[in-house]
Design a protein around this motif. Structure first.
Motif, PDB file in Angstrom:
ATOM      1  N   GLY A 239     -26.231  58.492 -19.616  1.00  0.00           N
ATOM      2  CA  GLY A 239     -25.952  59.127 -18.323  1.00  0.00           C
ATOM      3  C   GLY A 239     -24.481  59.100 -17.951  1.00  0.00           C
ATOM      4  O   GLY A 239     -23.950  60.065 -17.418  1.00  0.00           O
ATOM      5  N   ALA A 240     -23.816  57.990 -18.242  1.00  0.00           N
ATOM      6  CA  ALA A 240     -22.417  57.868 -17.824  1.00  0.00           C
ATOM      7  C   ALA A 240     -21.469  58.562 -18.794  1.00  0.00           C
ATOM      8  O   ALA A 240     -20.260  58.459 -18.662  1.00  0.00           O
ATOM      9  CB  ALA A 240     -22.023  56.410 -17.678  1.00  0.00           C
ATOM     10  N   GLY A 325     -14.525  54.180 -10.688  1.00  0.00           N
ATOM     11  CA  GLY A 325     -15.100  55.120 -11.646  1.00  0.00           C
ATOM     12  C   GLY A 325     -14.380  55.149 -12.984  1.00  0.00           C
ATOM     13  O   GLY A 325     -14.641  56.013 -13.811  1.00  0.00           O
ATOM     14  N   MET A 353     -15.442  58.739 -13.718  1.00  0.00           N
ATOM     15  CA  MET A 353     -16.194  59.624 -12.824  1.00  0.00           C
ATOM     16  C   MET A 353     -15.259  60.506 -11.994  1.00  0.00           C
ATOM     17  O   MET A 353     -14.460  60.015 -11.206  1.00  0.00           O
ATOM     18  CB  MET A 353     -17.083  58.777 -11.908  1.00  0.00           C
ATOM     19  N   ASP A 355     -15.953  62.397  -9.556  1.00  0.00           N
ATOM     20  CA  ASP A 355     -16.246  62.373  -8.121  1.00  0.00           C
ATOM     21  C   ASP A 355     -15.356  61.362  -7.402  1.00  0.00           C
ATOM     22  O   ASP A 355     -15.039  61.518  -6.228  1.00  0.00           O
ATOM     23  CB  ASP A 355     -17.727  61.997  -7.910  1.00  0.00           C
ATOM     24  N   SER A 356     -14.967  60.297  -8.117  1.00  0.00           N
ATOM     25  CA  SER A 356     -14.179  59.241  -7.481  1.00  0.00           C
ATOM     26  C   SER A 356     -12.679  59.395  -7.702  1.00  0.00           C
ATOM     27  O   SER A 356     -11.917  58.520  -7.325  1.00  0.00           O
ATOM     28  CB  SER A 356     -14.621  57.872  -8.008  1.00  0.00           C
ATOM     29  N   THR A 357     -12.251  60.486  -8.332  1.00  0.00           N
ATOM     30  CA  THR A 357     -10.811  60.660  -8.513  1.00  0.00           C
ATOM     31  C   THR A 357     -10.190  61.094  -7.190  1.00  0.00           C
ATOM     32  O   THR A 357     -10.888  61.484  -6.257  1.00  0.00           O
ATOM     33  CB  THR A 357     -10.489  61.709  -9.595  1.00  0.00           C
ATOM     34  N   ASN A 458     -23.344  62.954  -1.764  1.00  0.00           N
ATOM     35  CA  ASN A 458     -23.132  61.513  -1.849  1.00  0.00           C
ATOM     36  C   ASN A 458     -21.970  61.097  -0.962  1.00  0.00           C
ATOM     37  O   ASN A 458     -21.759  59.919  -0.725  1.00  0.00           O
ATOM     38  CB  ASN A 458     -22.842  61.144  -3.310  1.00  0.00           C
ATOM     39  N   ASN A 459     -21.204  62.061  -0.494  1.00  0.00           N
ATOM     40  CA  ASN A 459     -20.026  61.761   0.303  1.00  0.00           C
ATOM     41  C   ASN A 459     -19.968  62.728   1.475  1.00  0.00           C
ATOM     42  O   ASN A 459     -20.296  63.902   1.328  1.00  0.00           O
ATOM     43  CB  ASN A 459     -18.757  61.912  -0.540  1.00  0.00           C
ATOM     44  N   HIS A 463     -15.069  66.061   1.161  1.00  0.00           N
ATOM     45  CA  HIS A 463     -15.402  65.690  -0.208  1.00  0.00           C
ATOM     46  C   HIS A 463     -16.804  66.179  -0.585  1.00  0.00           C
ATOM     47  O   HIS A 463     -17.063  66.545  -1.721  1.00  0.00           O
ATOM     48  CB  HIS A 463     -15.298  64.178  -0.397  1.00  0.00           C
ATOM     49  N   GLU A 484     -20.610  63.855  -9.882  1.00  0.00           N
ATOM     50  CA  GLU A 484     -21.998  63.502 -10.149  1.00  0.00           C
ATOM     51  C   GLU A 484     -22.738  62.871  -8.978  1.00  0.00           C
ATOM     52  O   GLU A 484     -23.904  62.541  -9.079  1.00  0.00           O
ATOM     53  CB  GLU A 484     -22.103  62.632 -11.398  1.00  0.00           C
ATOM     54  N   GLY A 485     -22.026  62.665  -7.881  1.00  0.00           N
ATOM     55  CA  GLY A 485     -22.724  62.141  -6.714  1.00  0.00           C
ATOM     56  C   GLY A 485     -23.733  63.148  -6.187  1.00  0.00           C
ATOM     57  O   GLY A 485     -24.704  62.797  -5.504  1.00  0.00           O
TER      58      GLY A 485
END
Lengths: 572, 171
Positions: A239-240, A325, A353, A355-357, A458-459, A463, A484-485
């Motif tokens: 998954g990751a 991430g 990840m 999404d967290s950049t 997710n955010n 975002h 991916e969130g």
């Protein structure tokens, strides 16, 4: 930090050192000249015989497209049913269930079109049978589809006037036997000997040092990870994706994976030059793409190494850059480099990840996918670039008041219309898709789907909008990475992105091939003093300007609502 | 299809048998019992062990994921702030400026086996205290377990470090 900079430079240099000779080799292979891999011919002949193909039968551009679409449709149907009933098929040691119809629909399209958007998670969503017989198989074929299409395009410009564009099946088979498979074996072996699992053993269990019981997912992953990069596919085993320590065990494998996803897209450009005997044109294209790449890479690195300003306010210095991430063994710099290349060459695998950049990094990632032709995916990158090129030829023609020409063929209304439609298609799909998603999110938050629209972000705030915009962009570019969130395994995202995927794949293949096919039929006009030269610096600049203007005009408003707005709120 | 789906993967699987861990992933054993995978981080919460990075999946290796929290998400920033406070609480005398980013942010996979060297060094005092060891000996152990790198960043494998720690104490 110095060792990190050295690592990234080494990665890039090695990429070029491998890609350039590879390009020359590819030109020879597809031109049917002698190469050292000719010992593979018996295997190819066996394949032709088994499938009843005559590799010498010439096709025109329409026949090529029919062949391409037919075989892809067969895989769609085959894969859809395997995914649906994978629980009843062999090689499922972890007992994973069959997919829901909408997830299966999305997954199969996504793998057929070389996107590999994954709305499932590798550990729990698919069996080993599916991973090998559907997903990994499609990793090979979808890459080969793109490469074969590009070779058709090469053919169109090799001879002066022609309708005979070679045999699709021959290009397709050769892409696999002469290019993808041999390279994949090398990469898979490197991965295996660095610790990526390659056996068919199922889940393992152990008791950790401090006494917790831990289950470990494993499986024949190295085989798939190798082709996922070489074919610019990006669909991971776990998954990751390549952030997973078993999928990307150390810095050496990280370099290997980063190099392997870049070499074929670069090699295709070089091959184009050798194949049509216009090396200078290829180097001009290469130059524009490289400049484009660095214009996205440098700001990405600077925003990631700067760290998260909100965390800096808490008194954390973040000398290693923004680490949310990201993995310690890879580091923020190599992750930034990867995030740029994976979005420009349409791989879509990630080693951290997205999404967290940082907000602006997100903007650069999306812009890379929107342009989708700074090298671009296996074969298709060049086709996307060609569309921009035709627009540039047309505009330049208007500026100097002559009938526009490309490589000795007149570019007329029909070709320009096709180019215009293809250029407008991407913004339409991305914007309309994101708008529809936002509409559903705000108005039907309670719809009774697997993930309720109200919960799929997710955010919060800007975002959240970026998450939806990114998903649509990634689908259209056939990239496959995601913020991916996003709760994307539900009927809306599965179906909506399914359609975006299929349109965003096949129209941008058919369009440029049609243009090339039409041009190739026309009378060849020898170069004269009045000819617009397409291999000069001036014209390169023109193409670059066309790319920037078209994309800036199309996407700036959407980017302003997402990452750019988030960036400014964080400055406060 | 036979070539791609059967012959190719089996060849690699066969070759994998000759690699460390026989293509199943390299395991680490203590007293003959498997206590983990060399490449997979595991959860360490007890004060006598070095801690790994925060994980979005609680180091469950049957799944893998990052937090996917956006950089401006207020809930996320609160979580980071709590992690900082926890670290400060367990490490008296530690200043915020000394905390490396990797110790307060979760990794991409949720299974990161490593922490930065700085992340290990800030924990030395606590670990030494709980184990009644000399700080110097523990620092030395961290150095011995640091993965040096000419390309890419350095790091410390938390599982291997903790294992070495257990061995040191048993002596």
């Amino acid at each position: 930090m110095n060792s990190e900079i050295l690592g990234v430079i080494a990665t890039y240099v090695l990429t070029l050192v491998i890609a350039i000779p590879l390009g020359r080799y590819l030109a020879k292979v597809f031109a049917g000249e002698k190469t050292w891999t000719d010992f593979l011919k018996p295997i190819e002949n066996g394949i032709y015989k088994l499938s009843g193909i005559n590799p010498n039968q010439q096709m025109n551009w329409k026949q090529h497209m029919v062949a391409l679409l037919t075989i892809n449709s067969v895989w769609l149907v085959y894969g859809f049913f395997v995914l649906l009933y994978q629980d009843k098929l062999p090689l499922n040691p972890d007992g994973n269930p069959g997919m829901t119809p909408d997830l299966s629909f999305n997954t199969i399209i996504s793998f057929v079109v070389n996107c590999n958007l994954q709305h499932y998670s590798g550990e729990t969503g698919v069996s080993y049978f599916t991973q090998h017989f559907v997903l990994m198989f499609l990793h090979f074929t979808s890459a080969a589809t793109g490469i074969a299409a590009a070779v058709v395009f090469f053919k169109a410009f090799r001879d002066k006037t022609t309708t005979q564009l070679g045999n699709y099946w021959e290009f397709f088979v050769k892409s696999i036997t002469r290019l993808l498979l041999p390279l994949t074996v090398v990469v898979a072996l490197i991965l295996t000997f660095n610790g990526t699992p390659a056996s068919y053993a199922g889940k393992d269990q152990f008791i950790s040092l401090q006494g917790d019981t831990v289950n470990v997912s494993r499986g024949p992953a190295a085989q798939m990870i190798a082709i996922k990069h070489l074919g610019t596919n990006g669909g991971g085993w776990f998954g990751a994706n390549s952030a997973h320590p078993l999928e990307n065990p150390n810095y050496i494998t990280n370099m290997t994976e980063a190099i392997s996803q870049m070499i074929i897209p670069i090699a295709m450009i070089i091959a184009f030059g050798y194949f049509i005997r216009r090396k200078k044109l290829a180097w001009t294209i290469f130059g524009v793409m490289t400049i484009g790449m660095f214009m996205l890479l440098i700001p990405t690195i600077s925003s990631e190494l700067g760290g998260n300003p909100a965390i800096a306010k808490m008194g954390i210095t973040q000398t290693t850059g923004a680490m949310e991430g990201k993995e310690v063994r890879i580091g923020a710099l190599a992750t930034s480099y990867w995030s740029t290349i994976t979005t420009i060459v349409s791989t879509g695998s990630v080693n951290g990840m997205h999404d967290s950049t940082m907000p602006l990094t997100g903007a650069w990632q999306m812009l890379g996918m929107m342009i989708n032709s700074f090298f671009g995916g296996c074969g298709v990158g060049l086709l996307n670039y060609f569309v921009y090129l035709i627009v540039a030829v047309f505009i330049s023609g208007l500026m100097v008041g002559r009938t526009p020409e490309f490589l000795g063929h007149k570019v007329e209304a029909r070709e320009v219309k096709i180019a215009a439609i293809i250029t407008l298609l991407s913004p339409l799909l991305i914007m309309a898709g994101s708008a529809l998603a936002s509409y559903v999110f705000t108005n039907y938050g309670d719809a009774n789907w697997a993930v309720k629209p109200g919960n799929w972000l997710n955010n919060p705030g800007f975002h959240g909008f970026s998450e939806m915009l990114y998903e649509m962009t990634s689908s259209n570019a056939n990239n496959g990475s995601g913020f991916e969130g996003l709760g994307d395994n539900n009927i809306f995202w599965n179906v909506a992105t399914g359609f975006v995927l299929i349109l965003g794949r096949f129209l941008p293949i058919i369009g440029p091939i049609a243009i090339a096919g039409l041009l190739a039929q026309k009378k060849y006009i020898p170069e004269s003093a009045g000819t617009l030269k397409t291999d000069t610096k001036t014209f390169a600049l023109m193409t670059f300007a066309v790319i920037i203007v078209l994309n800036a005009l199309s996407y700036f408003p959407a980017l302003a609502l997402g990452p750019i707005a988030e960036y400014f709120t964080m400055l406060k | 299809m036979v070539l791609l789906c059967v012959i190719y993967p089996l060849t690699i699987a066969l070759a994998g048998k000759f690699s460390k861990g026989k293509g199943n992933g390299e395991t680490i054993s203590k007293n003959g019992k498997v206590v983990g995978y060399a490449l997979l981080g595991q959860s360490f919460t007890k004060p006598e062990y070095f801690w790994g990075r925060p994980s979005a999946v609680g180091y469950n290796a049957a799944g893998s994921a990052g937090s996917n929290k956006g950089p401006s998400n207020p809930d996320y920033l609160k979580e980071v702030s709590n992690r900082i406070n926890t670290l400060l609480k367990y490490h008296p005398g530690l200043s915020r400026a000394d905390i490396p980013a990797d110790m307060v942010t979760s990794s991409g996979s949720g299974l990161d086996p490593e922490i930065s060297v700085q992340g290990a060094l800030i924990q030395v005092k606590r670990v030494a205290q709980y184990r009644h060891l000399h700080e110097k000996a523990v620092v030395q152990l961290v150095e011995q377990n640091t993965r040096k790198a000419t390309l890419g960043p350095e790091g410390v494998n938390v599982l291997k470090l903790n294992l070495a720690l257990d061995q040191l104490q048993e002596k």
